[in-house]
Design a protein around this motif. Sequence first.
Motif, PDB file in Angstrom:
ATOM      1  N   CYS A  26       0.816  -1.228   0.000  1.00 38.08           N
ATOM      2  CA  CYS A  26       0.000   0.000   0.000  1.00 38.08           C
ATOM      3  C   CYS A  26       0.845   1.272   0.000  1.00 38.08           C
ATOM      4  CB  CYS A  26      -0.930   0.019   1.209  1.00 38.08           C
ATOM      5  SG  CYS A  26      -2.190  -1.282   1.197  1.00 38.08           S
ATOM      6  N   VAL A  27       1.952   1.277   0.718  1.00 38.70           N
ATOM      7  CA  VAL A  27       2.659   2.539   0.958  1.00 38.70           C
ATOM      8  C   VAL A  27       4.052   2.605   0.343  1.00 38.70           C
ATOM      9  CG1 VAL A  27       1.398   2.874   3.125  1.00 38.70           C
ATOM     10  CG2 VAL A  27       3.635   1.749   3.172  1.00 38.70           C
ATOM     11  N   PHE A  28       4.459   1.615  -0.441  1.00 36.27           N
ATOM     12  CA  PHE A  28       5.836   1.596  -0.936  1.00 36.27           C
ATOM     13  C   PHE A  28       6.201   2.821  -1.775  1.00 36.27           C
ATOM     14  CE2 PHE A  28       9.526   0.371  -3.407  1.00 36.27           C
ATOM     15  CZ  PHE A  28      10.322  -0.202  -2.438  1.00 36.27           C
ATOM     16  N   PRO A  29       5.315   3.315  -2.664  1.00 31.96           N
ATOM     17  CA  PRO A  29       5.689   4.516  -3.434  1.00 31.96           C
ATOM     18  C   PRO A  29       6.058   5.705  -2.548  1.00 31.96           C
ATOM     19  CG  PRO A  29       3.786   3.460  -4.422  1.00 31.96           C
ATOM     20  CD  PRO A  29       4.024   2.761  -3.117  1.00 31.96           C
ATOM     21  N   ILE A  30       5.374   5.853  -1.424  1.00 33.53           N
ATOM     22  CA  ILE A  30       5.705   6.958  -0.512  1.00 33.53           C
ATOM     23  C   ILE A  30       7.074   6.724   0.106  1.00 33.53           C
ATOM     24  CG2 ILE A  30       4.933   8.252   1.517  1.00 33.53           C
ATOM     25  CD1 ILE A  30       2.112   7.287   0.975  1.00 33.53           C
ATOM     26  N   ASP A  31       7.399   5.464   0.393  1.00 34.44           N
ATOM     27  CA  ASP A  31       8.702   5.141   0.952  1.00 34.44           C
ATOM     28  C   ASP A  31       9.807   5.438  -0.053  1.00 34.44           C
ATOM     29  OD1 ASP A  31      10.217   3.843   3.207  1.00 34.44           O
ATOM     30  OD2 ASP A  31      10.798   2.487   1.595  1.00 34.44           O
ATOM     31  N   LEU A  32       9.549   5.176  -1.328  1.00 37.65           N
ATOM     32  CA  LEU A  32      10.522   5.495  -2.368  1.00 37.65           C
ATOM     33  C   LEU A  32      10.763   7.006  -2.424  1.00 37.65           C
ATOM     34  CD1 LEU A  32      11.082   4.071  -5.824  1.00 37.65           C
ATOM     35  CD2 LEU A  32      10.391   6.473  -5.733  1.00 37.65           C
ATOM     36  N   ALA A  33       9.683   7.789  -2.340  1.00 41.91           N
ATOM     37  CA  ALA A  33       9.820   9.250  -2.335  1.00 41.91           C
ATOM     38  C   ALA A  33      10.627   9.709  -1.132  1.00 41.91           C
ATOM     39  CB  ALA A  33       8.438   9.897  -2.334  1.00 41.91           C
ATOM     40  N   LYS A  34      10.404   9.080   0.008  1.00 38.48           N
ATOM     41  CA  LYS A  34      11.144   9.434   1.230  1.00 38.48           C
ATOM     42  C   LYS A  34      12.640   9.232   1.035  1.00 38.48           C
ATOM     43  CE  LYS A  34      12.611   6.734   3.900  1.00 38.48           C
ATOM     44  NZ  LYS A  34      13.101   5.669   4.776  1.00 38.48           N
ATOM     45  N   THR A  35      13.032   8.088   0.475  1.00 36.08           N
ATOM     46  CA  THR A  35      14.446   7.793   0.264  1.00 36.08           C
ATOM     47  C   THR A  35      15.082   8.802  -0.673  1.00 36.08           C
ATOM     48  OG1 THR A  35      14.119   5.421   0.636  1.00 36.08           O
ATOM     49  CG2 THR A  35      16.068   6.062  -0.598  1.00 36.08           C
ATOM     50  N   ARG A  36      14.400   9.144  -1.756  1.00 40.07           N
ATOM     51  CA  ARG A  36      14.969  10.080  -2.726  1.00 40.07           C
ATOM     52  C   ARG A  36      15.049  11.496  -2.170  1.00 40.07           C
ATOM     53  NH1 ARG A  36      12.834   7.929  -8.684  1.00 40.07           N
ATOM     54  NH2 ARG A  36      13.677   5.802  -8.419  1.00 40.07           N
ATOM     55  N   LEU A 128      19.664  -3.079   0.649  1.00 38.24           N
ATOM     56  CA  LEU A 128      19.355  -3.417  -0.737  1.00 38.24           C
ATOM     57  C   LEU A 128      18.254  -2.516  -1.295  1.00 38.24           C
ATOM     58  CD1 LEU A 128      19.419  -7.313  -0.419  1.00 38.24           C
ATOM     59  CD2 LEU A 128      21.190  -5.844  -1.393  1.00 38.24           C
ATOM     60  N   LYS A 129      17.245  -2.271  -0.486  1.00 37.53           N
ATOM     61  CA  LYS A 129      16.111  -1.455  -0.938  1.00 37.53           C
ATOM     62  C   LYS A 129      16.550  -0.048  -1.320  1.00 37.53           C
ATOM     63  CE  LYS A 129      13.714   0.828   1.875  1.00 37.53           C
ATOM     64  NZ  LYS A 129      12.889   1.347   2.983  1.00 37.53           N
ATOM     65  N   ILE A 130      17.429   0.552  -0.531  1.00 34.78           N
ATOM     66  CA  ILE A 130      17.865   1.918  -0.782  1.00 34.78           C
ATOM     67  C   ILE A 130      18.621   2.022  -2.104  1.00 34.78           C
ATOM     68  CG2 ILE A 130      19.508   3.681   0.011  1.00 34.78           C
ATOM     69  CD1 ILE A 130      18.562   3.046   2.880  1.00 34.78           C
ATOM     70  N   GLN A 131      19.461   1.025  -2.416  1.00 36.78           N
ATOM     71  CA  GLN A 131      20.199   1.074  -3.688  1.00 36.78           C
ATOM     72  C   GLN A 131      19.232   1.092  -4.869  1.00 36.78           C
ATOM     73  OE1 GLN A 131      23.178   1.586  -2.552  1.00 36.78           O
ATOM     74  NE2 GLN A 131      22.475   0.728  -0.609  1.00 36.78           N
ATOM     75  N   LEU A 132      18.194   0.279  -4.796  1.00 37.37           N
ATOM     76  CA  LEU A 132      17.234   0.183  -5.890  1.00 37.37           C
ATOM     77  C   LEU A 132      16.337   1.419  -5.954  1.00 37.37           C
ATOM     78  CD1 LEU A 132      16.299  -3.567  -5.379  1.00 37.37           C
ATOM     79  CD2 LEU A 132      17.750  -2.629  -7.173  1.00 37.37           C
ATOM     80  N   GLN A 133      15.941   1.934  -4.800  1.00 43.91           N
ATOM     81  CA  GLN A 133      15.064   3.108  -4.779  1.00 43.91           C
ATOM     82  C   GLN A 133      15.778   4.354  -5.285  1.00 43.91           C
ATOM     83  OE1 GLN A 133      13.738   3.220  -0.653  1.00 43.91           O
ATOM     84  NE2 GLN A 133      11.725   2.465  -1.239  1.00 43.91           N
ATOM     85  N   ASP A 134      17.042   4.511  -4.934  1.00 40.86           N
ATOM     86  CA  ASP A 134      17.758   5.747  -5.255  1.00 40.86           C
ATOM     87  C   ASP A 134      18.349   5.738  -6.655  1.00 40.86           C
ATOM     88  OD1 ASP A 134      18.409   8.310  -4.201  1.00 40.86           O
ATOM     89  OD2 ASP A 134      20.501   7.694  -4.038  1.00 40.86           O
ATOM     90  N   ALA A 135      18.312   4.593  -7.321  1.00 38.96           N
ATOM     91  CA  ALA A 135      18.904   4.493  -8.653  1.00 38.96           C
ATOM     92  C   ALA A 135      18.265   5.472  -9.628  1.00 38.96           C
ATOM     93  CB  ALA A 135      18.752   3.063  -9.172  1.00 38.96           C
ATOM     94  N   GLY A 136      16.951   5.606  -9.579  1.00 42.19           N
ATOM     95  CA  GLY A 136      16.263   6.518 -10.485  1.00 42.19           C
ATOM     96  C   GLY A 136      16.631   7.968 -10.249  1.00 42.19           C
TER      97      GLY A 136
END
Length: 334
Positions: A26-36, A128-136
Amino acid sequence: MAQQQQISLPAKLINGGIAGMVGVTCVFPIDLAKTRLQNQRSGQQLYKNMMDCLIKTVKSEGYFGMYRGAAVNLTLVTPEKAIKLAANDFFRHQLSKDGGRLTVVKEMLAGCCAGMCQVIVTTPMEMLKIQLQDAGRLAAQQRVMPSVVTTLKMAGTSAVLRRSYNTTPAPQVMRMSAIQITRELLRTKGVTGLYRGLGATLMRDIPFSVVYFPLFAHLHQLGQHSSEDPSVPFYWSFTSGCLAGSIAAVAVSPCDVVKTRLQSLKKGANEETYNGVVDCIGKILRKEGPGAFLKGASCRALVIAPLFGIAQVVYFVGVGEFLLGYTPYNICSA
Protein backbone atom coordinates in the motif's frame (compact mmCIF):
# COMPACT_ATOMS: atom_id res chain seq x y z
CA MET A 1 -3.39 -23.59 27.78
CA ALA A 2 -0.09 -25.27 26.90
CA GLN A 3 -1.28 -25.77 23.34
CA GLN A 4 -2.37 -22.14 23.09
CA GLN A 5 1.03 -20.93 24.30
CA GLN A 6 2.79 -23.29 21.94
CA ILE A 7 0.90 -22.03 18.92
CA SER A 8 0.74 -18.36 19.84
CA LEU A 9 4.23 -17.57 18.55
CA PRO A 10 3.65 -19.05 15.05
CA ALA A 11 0.34 -17.18 14.91
CA LYS A 12 2.08 -13.92 15.78
CA LEU A 13 4.72 -14.56 13.14
CA ILE A 14 2.03 -15.14 10.51
CA ASN A 15 0.13 -12.04 11.60
CA GLY A 16 3.27 -9.91 11.43
CA GLY A 17 4.19 -11.26 8.01
CA ILE A 18 0.77 -10.70 6.48
CA ALA A 19 0.53 -7.22 7.99
CA GLY A 20 3.96 -6.34 6.62
CA MET A 21 3.22 -7.51 3.08
CA VAL A 22 -0.16 -5.74 2.92
CA GLY A 23 1.27 -2.55 4.37
CA VAL A 24 4.33 -2.45 2.10
CA THR A 25 2.18 -2.97 -0.99
CA CYS A 26 0.00 0.00 0.00
CA VAL A 27 2.66 2.54 0.96
CA PHE A 28 5.84 1.60 -0.94
CA PRO A 29 5.69 4.52 -3.43
CA ILE A 30 5.70 6.96 -0.51
CA ASP A 31 8.70 5.14 0.95
CA LEU A 32 10.52 5.50 -2.37
CA ALA A 33 9.82 9.25 -2.33
CA LYS A 34 11.14 9.43 1.23
CA THR A 35 14.45 7.79 0.26
CA ARG A 36 14.97 10.08 -2.73
CA LEU A 37 14.10 13.22 -0.78
CA GLN A 38 16.49 12.26 2.02
CA ASN A 39 19.37 11.59 -0.37
CA GLN A 40 19.17 14.75 -2.49
CA ARG A 41 21.53 17.54 -1.45
CA SER A 42 21.05 21.29 -1.33
CA GLY A 43 21.74 22.84 -4.73
CA GLN A 44 21.01 19.57 -6.52
CA GLN A 45 17.36 19.18 -5.64
CA LEU A 46 15.41 17.31 -8.28
CA TYR A 47 12.21 17.02 -6.24
CA LYS A 48 10.30 19.74 -4.44
CA ASN A 49 8.17 17.44 -2.31
CA MET A 50 6.63 13.98 -2.18
CA MET A 51 4.04 14.54 -4.91
CA ASP A 52 6.58 16.15 -7.22
CA CYS A 53 8.88 13.16 -6.69
CA LEU A 54 6.15 10.62 -7.45
CA ILE A 55 4.95 12.48 -10.58
CA LYS A 56 8.49 12.78 -11.97
CA THR A 57 9.16 9.13 -11.15
CA VAL A 58 6.10 7.97 -13.09
CA LYS A 59 6.99 10.20 -16.06
CA SER A 60 10.59 9.02 -16.28
CA GLU A 61 10.36 5.42 -15.06
CA GLY A 62 6.73 4.45 -15.53
CA TYR A 63 4.17 3.38 -12.97
CA PHE A 64 6.23 0.43 -11.73
CA GLY A 65 9.17 2.76 -11.20
CA MET A 66 7.47 3.71 -7.94
CA TYR A 67 7.91 0.09 -6.82
CA ARG A 68 11.63 -0.27 -7.44
CA GLY A 69 12.98 -2.27 -4.53
CA ALA A 70 9.53 -3.51 -3.49
CA ALA A 71 10.47 -7.13 -4.16
CA VAL A 72 13.19 -6.92 -1.49
CA ASN A 73 10.75 -5.52 1.03
CA LEU A 74 8.02 -8.02 0.22
CA THR A 75 10.52 -10.86 0.62
CA LEU A 76 12.06 -9.72 3.89
CA VAL A 77 9.27 -7.72 5.52
CA THR A 78 7.60 -10.93 6.72
CA PRO A 79 10.44 -11.96 9.04
CA GLU A 80 11.22 -8.32 9.87
CA LYS A 81 7.74 -7.33 11.03
CA ALA A 82 7.11 -10.75 12.56
CA ILE A 83 10.29 -10.54 14.65
CA LYS A 84 9.52 -6.98 15.75
CA LEU A 85 5.92 -7.60 16.85
CA ALA A 86 6.45 -11.08 18.25
CA ALA A 87 9.59 -10.02 20.14
CA ASN A 88 7.74 -7.14 21.77
CA ASP A 89 4.95 -9.47 22.89
CA PHE A 90 7.50 -11.99 24.17
CA PHE A 91 9.45 -9.46 26.22
CA ARG A 92 6.27 -7.86 27.58
CA HIS A 93 5.17 -11.31 28.74
CA GLN A 94 8.55 -12.00 30.34
CA LEU A 95 8.56 -8.66 32.14
CA SER A 96 5.05 -9.18 33.52
CA LYS A 97 5.57 -12.67 34.92
CA ASP A 98 5.21 -11.36 38.45
CA GLY A 99 1.54 -10.75 37.68
CA GLY A 100 1.75 -7.01 38.10
CA ARG A 101 0.87 -4.41 35.54
CA LEU A 102 3.66 -3.35 33.21
CA THR A 103 5.16 0.01 34.09
CA VAL A 104 6.04 2.49 31.35
CA VAL A 105 9.73 1.74 31.93
CA LYS A 106 9.16 -1.99 31.40
CA GLU A 107 7.10 -1.28 28.30
CA MET A 108 9.94 0.83 26.93
CA LEU A 109 12.44 -1.91 27.79
CA ALA A 110 10.35 -4.48 25.91
CA GLY A 111 10.23 -2.15 22.90
CA CYS A 112 13.98 -1.63 23.11
CA CYS A 113 14.62 -5.38 23.03
CA ALA A 114 12.23 -5.78 20.09
CA GLY A 115 14.07 -3.08 18.15
CA MET A 116 17.40 -4.78 18.79
CA CYS A 117 16.06 -8.11 17.52
CA GLN A 118 14.62 -6.82 14.27
CA VAL A 119 17.82 -5.23 12.90
CA ILE A 120 19.06 -8.73 12.03
CA VAL A 121 16.69 -8.56 9.06
CA THR A 122 16.07 -4.82 8.78
CA THR A 123 19.66 -3.76 8.02
CA PRO A 124 20.29 -5.91 4.90
CA MET A 125 16.71 -5.32 3.74
CA GLU A 126 17.10 -1.54 3.93
CA MET A 127 20.59 -1.74 2.44
CA LEU A 128 19.35 -3.42 -0.74
CA LYS A 129 16.11 -1.45 -0.94
CA ILE A 130 17.87 1.92 -0.78
CA GLN A 131 20.20 1.07 -3.69
CA LEU A 132 17.23 0.18 -5.89
CA GLN A 133 15.06 3.11 -4.78
CA ASP A 134 17.76 5.75 -5.26
CA ALA A 135 18.90 4.49 -8.65
CA GLY A 136 16.26 6.52 -10.49
CA ARG A 137 17.25 9.72 -8.68
CA LEU A 138 20.89 9.39 -9.71
CA ALA A 139 19.96 8.62 -13.31
CA ALA A 140 17.60 11.61 -13.41
CA GLN A 141 20.29 13.78 -11.85
CA GLN A 142 22.64 12.91 -14.71
CA ARG A 143 19.99 13.72 -17.30
CA VAL A 144 18.88 17.12 -15.97
CA MET A 145 22.24 18.35 -14.63
CA PRO A 146 24.90 16.98 -17.01
CA SER A 147 27.15 19.98 -16.43
CA VAL A 148 27.18 19.39 -12.70
CA VAL A 149 26.96 15.65 -12.50
CA THR A 150 29.62 14.13 -14.71
CA THR A 151 30.86 11.34 -12.50
CA LEU A 152 29.55 8.98 -9.88
CA LYS A 153 31.43 8.12 -6.75
CA MET A 154 30.87 4.77 -5.16
CA ALA A 155 32.22 5.26 -1.63
CA GLY A 156 34.81 2.53 -2.02
CA THR A 157 32.63 -0.09 -3.71
CA SER A 158 33.59 -2.27 -6.64
CA ALA A 159 33.49 -1.65 -10.39
CA VAL A 160 30.54 -3.98 -10.81
CA LEU A 161 28.40 -1.75 -8.63
CA ARG A 162 29.81 1.40 -10.24
CA ARG A 163 28.81 0.35 -13.71
CA SER A 164 25.13 0.54 -12.76
CA TYR A 165 25.26 4.04 -14.23
CA ASN A 166 26.86 5.41 -17.37
CA THR A 167 28.43 8.85 -16.94
CA THR A 168 28.06 10.04 -20.54
CA PRO A 169 25.89 13.11 -21.20
CA ALA A 170 23.01 10.82 -22.18
CA PRO A 171 23.40 8.03 -19.64
CA GLN A 172 22.08 4.60 -20.26
CA VAL A 173 21.20 3.04 -16.93
CA MET A 174 22.09 -0.60 -16.47
CA ARG A 175 19.70 -1.72 -13.79
CA MET A 176 21.01 -4.15 -11.23
CA SER A 177 18.81 -6.50 -9.27
CA ALA A 178 18.91 -7.05 -5.55
CA ILE A 179 20.46 -10.48 -6.14
CA GLN A 180 23.29 -8.99 -8.22
CA ILE A 181 24.00 -6.35 -5.58
CA THR A 182 23.92 -8.98 -2.82
CA ARG A 183 26.35 -11.24 -4.67
CA GLU A 184 28.74 -8.39 -5.34
CA LEU A 185 28.67 -7.16 -1.75
CA LEU A 186 29.25 -10.68 -0.43
CA ARG A 187 32.11 -11.20 -2.88
CA THR A 188 33.87 -7.92 -2.15
CA LYS A 189 33.02 -7.20 1.49
CA GLY A 190 31.55 -10.39 2.90
CA VAL A 191 28.49 -10.47 5.15
CA THR A 192 29.51 -7.17 6.74
CA GLY A 193 28.79 -5.47 3.42
CA LEU A 194 25.09 -6.21 3.88
CA TYR A 195 25.22 -4.76 7.39
CA ARG A 196 26.63 -1.38 6.43
CA GLY A 197 24.88 1.22 8.58
CA LEU A 198 24.04 -1.25 11.35
CA GLY A 199 24.81 1.31 14.05
CA ALA A 200 22.54 3.90 12.43
CA THR A 201 19.79 1.30 12.04
CA LEU A 202 20.00 0.50 15.75
CA MET A 203 20.00 4.21 16.48
CA ARG A 204 16.73 4.52 14.58
CA ASP A 205 14.87 1.30 15.38
CA ILE A 206 15.50 1.07 19.12
CA PRO A 207 14.14 4.57 19.91
CA PHE A 208 11.27 3.96 17.49
CA SER A 209 10.22 0.81 19.34
CA VAL A 210 10.73 2.49 22.71
CA VAL A 211 8.29 5.23 21.67
CA TYR A 212 5.84 3.20 19.58
CA PHE A 213 4.96 0.17 21.69
CA PRO A 214 4.22 1.90 25.03
CA LEU A 215 2.36 4.69 23.22
CA PHE A 216 0.25 2.21 21.27
CA ALA A 217 -0.52 0.19 24.39
CA HIS A 218 -1.82 3.27 26.23
CA LEU A 219 -3.79 4.61 23.25
CA HIS A 220 -5.27 1.16 22.67
CA GLN A 221 -6.32 0.93 26.31
CA LEU A 222 -8.34 4.14 25.95
CA GLY A 223 -10.66 2.33 23.52
CA GLN A 224 -11.75 -0.38 25.95
CA HIS A 225 -15.50 -0.59 26.41
CA SER A 226 -15.20 -0.83 30.20
CA SER A 227 -13.07 -2.36 32.94
CA GLU A 228 -15.32 -5.42 32.85
CA ASP A 229 -15.19 -5.64 29.05
CA PRO A 230 -11.60 -4.93 27.91
CA SER A 231 -12.36 -5.59 24.23
CA VAL A 232 -11.53 -2.82 21.75
CA PRO A 233 -13.21 -2.10 18.37
CA PHE A 234 -11.02 -2.95 15.38
CA TYR A 235 -11.12 0.65 14.10
CA TRP A 236 -9.66 1.82 17.41
CA SER A 237 -6.78 -0.64 17.02
CA PHE A 238 -6.15 0.77 13.54
CA THR A 239 -6.31 4.38 14.74
CA SER A 240 -4.03 3.68 17.70
CA GLY A 241 -1.48 1.97 15.45
CA CYS A 242 -1.54 4.84 12.94
CA LEU A 243 -1.20 7.58 15.57
CA ALA A 244 1.54 5.86 17.57
CA GLY A 245 3.39 4.93 14.38
CA SER A 246 3.35 8.44 12.91
CA ILE A 247 4.54 10.05 16.18
CA ALA A 248 7.36 7.54 16.60
CA ALA A 249 8.35 7.89 12.93
CA VAL A 250 8.70 11.68 13.10
CA ALA A 251 10.56 11.43 16.43
CA VAL A 252 13.33 9.28 14.91
CA SER A 253 13.34 10.89 11.45
CA PRO A 254 16.83 12.46 11.93
CA CYS A 255 18.23 8.99 12.61
CA ASP A 256 16.54 7.69 9.46
CA VAL A 257 18.19 10.41 7.35
CA VAL A 258 21.61 9.44 8.73
CA LYS A 259 20.93 5.75 8.08
CA THR A 260 19.81 6.40 4.49
CA ARG A 261 22.89 8.50 3.71
CA LEU A 262 25.25 5.90 5.19
CA GLN A 263 23.65 2.98 3.36
CA SER A 264 23.61 4.66 -0.07
CA LEU A 265 26.52 3.17 -1.97
CA LYS A 266 26.22 5.25 -5.13
CA LYS A 267 26.92 8.97 -4.90
CA GLY A 268 26.50 11.69 -7.48
CA ALA A 269 29.26 14.22 -8.11
CA ASN A 270 29.56 16.76 -5.30
CA GLU A 271 27.78 14.36 -2.94
CA GLU A 272 30.06 13.68 -0.01
CA THR A 273 30.80 10.28 1.48
CA TYR A 274 30.68 9.54 5.20
CA ASN A 275 32.89 7.65 7.61
CA GLY A 276 30.39 6.58 10.21
CA VAL A 277 27.49 8.08 12.12
CA VAL A 278 29.34 10.96 13.80
CA ASP A 279 31.01 12.05 10.57
CA CYS A 280 27.66 11.91 8.74
CA ILE A 281 25.90 14.04 11.37
CA GLY A 282 28.71 16.60 11.36
CA LYS A 283 28.81 16.99 7.58
CA ILE A 284 25.03 17.29 7.26
CA LEU A 285 24.96 19.99 9.95
CA ARG A 286 27.79 21.98 8.36
CA LYS A 287 26.69 21.76 4.73
CA GLU A 288 22.90 21.52 4.90
CA GLY A 289 21.86 22.74 8.32
CA PRO A 290 19.60 21.16 10.98
CA GLY A 291 16.59 21.17 8.66
CA ALA A 292 18.18 18.43 6.56
CA PHE A 293 17.56 15.96 9.37
CA LEU A 294 13.82 16.30 8.79
CA LYS A 295 13.95 15.56 5.06
CA GLY A 296 11.25 13.03 4.21
CA ALA A 297 9.77 13.18 7.72
CA SER A 298 6.21 13.62 6.46
CA CYS A 299 6.70 10.79 3.97
CA ARG A 300 7.98 8.52 6.70
CA ALA A 301 4.99 9.34 8.88
CA LEU A 302 2.65 8.53 5.97
CA VAL A 303 4.47 5.22 5.45
CA ILE A 304 4.66 4.07 9.06
CA ALA A 305 1.16 5.14 10.15
CA PRO A 306 -0.87 2.81 7.89
CA LEU A 307 1.84 0.12 8.09
CA PHE A 308 1.42 -0.28 11.83
CA GLY A 309 -2.30 0.47 11.74
CA ILE A 310 -2.76 -2.47 9.36
CA ALA A 311 -0.49 -4.60 11.53
CA GLN A 312 -2.62 -4.02 14.61
CA VAL A 313 -5.85 -4.79 12.72
CA VAL A 314 -4.37 -8.08 11.45
CA TYR A 315 -3.50 -8.96 15.03
CA PHE A 316 -6.98 -7.92 16.13
CA VAL A 317 -8.77 -10.04 13.53
CA GLY A 318 -6.48 -12.99 14.26
CA VAL A 319 -5.57 -14.11 10.74
CA GLY A 320 -2.71 -16.24 12.02
CA GLU A 321 -4.94 -17.96 14.56
CA PHE A 322 -7.49 -18.68 11.82
CA LEU A 323 -4.87 -20.20 9.50
CA LEU A 324 -3.60 -22.38 12.33
CA GLY A 325 -7.06 -23.67 13.16
CA TYR A 326 -8.16 -21.22 15.81
CA THR A 327 -11.30 -19.12 15.56
CA PRO A 328 -10.34 -15.47 15.02
CA TYR A 329 -11.89 -12.62 16.92
CA ASN A 330 -15.07 -11.64 15.12
CA ILE A 331 -14.50 -8.22 13.57
CA CYS A 332 -18.22 -7.52 13.61
CA SER A 333 -18.69 -8.24 17.28
CA ALA A 334 -16.78 -5.19 18.45
